[in-house]
Design an enzyme around this catalytic site. Structure first.
Site, PDB file in Angstrom:
ATOM      1  N   CYS A  89      80.303  50.931 104.067  1.00 53.64           N
ATOM      2  CA  CYS A  89      81.100  51.777 104.060  1.00 53.64           C
ATOM      3  C   CYS A  89      80.919  52.934 102.924  1.00 53.64           C
ATOM      4  CB  CYS A  89      82.403  51.368 104.244  1.00 53.64           C
ATOM      5  SG  CYS A  89      83.811  52.496 104.449  1.00 53.64           S
ATOM      6  N   GLU A 105      82.164  42.143 105.645  1.00 57.50           N
ATOM      7  CA  GLU A 105      82.615  41.136 104.617  1.00 57.50           C
ATOM      8  C   GLU A 105      84.214  40.892 105.008  1.00 57.50           C
ATOM      9  OE1 GLU A 105      82.246  44.271 104.364  1.00 57.50           O
ATOM     10  OE2 GLU A 105      83.839  45.351 102.972  1.00 57.50           O
ATOM     11  N   HIS A 163      82.509  47.028 108.283  1.00 59.77           N
ATOM     12  CA  HIS A 163      82.736  46.003 107.044  1.00 59.77           C
ATOM     13  C   HIS A 163      82.576  44.483 107.484  1.00 59.77           C
ATOM     14  CE1 HIS A 163      84.734  48.640 104.172  1.00 59.77           C
ATOM     15  NE2 HIS A 163      85.077  49.382 105.218  1.00 59.77           N
TER      16      HIS A 163
END
Lengths: 227, 84
Positions: free
Chosen positions: A86, A196, A194
């Site tokens: 990002c 994560e 994302h």
């Protein structure tokens, strides 16, 4: 394997990244403040999402000149895995570590939801854990995720298999539905979604964990472990 | 002192989503003669006079930081300002 999570003023996905590495991947991880100048003690470098320096001027434009970025460049040149997610992706673009630039999303809306991604190249150190053309679910949260590059650059990306992820549906107007690209050497990856935030079924998807596992597995294959 | 007015615009070849939205809005207000809207940034820099080449320095600032030359073009105007 020891990871660094680079923290800029305005980073806000640093804790998510830290959690993914420490609690889900089970590896060592440390926050590294943007004023530091050395990353020699780390094996992998992670640039998290957020709004570095408030995204004033352009996303990632100011973070690119942070002191730590010289060390990030050195780590990239040394062949260490460098992942920008990002805002981290935007910083890598502004720093010239990856080609292209980001524009406002085509529909001008901030998009925050799970999206389906296609793994376009499963031969990078980040993606060997996926099947080629596997569809995975990873969340996005961005306003400036409309990836742009000129025709020549796009052809270069295609020829070198540098397009790592594509959106199944083009959510933001990105050129050729690009969601993530790597450098020519394949050790620097930038992606808007994302991974994560997709490391446990509790979060709605665990598809992102395989990306971190891939890094670890590939690193272990080329490094002798000392107890 | 110099006042440098910097204009940053998206390259002609790059679609401008913000500009398109504003154009649609103008059309909704019946200003149908509007063919295109492009949105850019305007910055004013106030520079101290000194032993440097103004054009070289301003171009450097634009290319290093103020504009992203992958997608943006820049122009600037210089005005000399006499402090009162």
């Amino acid at each position: 394997m020891k990871f660094a999570v680079i923290v800029f003023p305005g980073s806000n996905c640093d804790a998510d990244m830290f959690h993914a590495i420490k609690d889900e991947l089970g590896e060592e991880v440390e926050y590294v403040w943007h004023t530091e100048d050395n990353l020699d003690r780390f094996d992998g470098i992670l640039l998290p999402g957020g709004f570095s320096y408030g995204d004033y001027l352009r996303s990632g434009a100011i973070a690119r000149f942070a002191r730590i970025m010289e060390a990030v460049k050195q780590a990239a040149e040394a062949g260490k895995p460098v992942l920008g997610v990002c805002n981290g992706f935007q910083v890598l673009l502004e720093a010239g570590l990856l080609p292209g630039a980001m524009k406002r999303n085509e529909n001008l809306k901030f998009i925050c939801r799970q999206v389906e991604l296609i793994v376009e190249n499963n031969e990078t150190i980040f993606t060997t854990g996926y099947e080629n053309h596997e569809v995975i679910t990873i969340p996005v949260a961005h306003g400036d995720g409309n990836y742009y590059c000129d025709d020549e650059t796009l052809q270069h990306l295609l020829d070198n298999k540098q397009i790592v992820f594509r959106y199944k549906d083009n959510i933001n107007g990105s050129r050729d539905r690009i969601a993530g690209v790597c450098n020519e050497n394949g050790n620097v990856l930038g992606m808007m979604p994302h991974p994560e935030r997709a490391v446990d079924e509790l979060l709605g998807s665990a598809d992102g964990l395989q990306l971190f596992k891939s890094i670890l597995r590939n690193w272990r294959e080329t490094h002798v472990l000392t107890p | 002192m110099y006042k440098v007015k910097v204009y940053i615009t998206l390259k002609e070849s790059v679609l401008d989503p913000q500009g398109s939205a504003v154009q649609n809005s103008l059309h909704a207000l019946t200003y149908n003669e509007v063919q295109e809207v492009r949105i850019g940034k305007y910055m004013e820099l106030t520079l101290e006079k000194g032993d440097y080449d103004l054009d070289t320095r301003v171009k450097e600032m634009c290319e290093k930081l103020l504009a992203n030359t992958v997608i943006e073009d820049y122009t600037y105007e210089v005005e000399e300002v006499i402090p009162s």
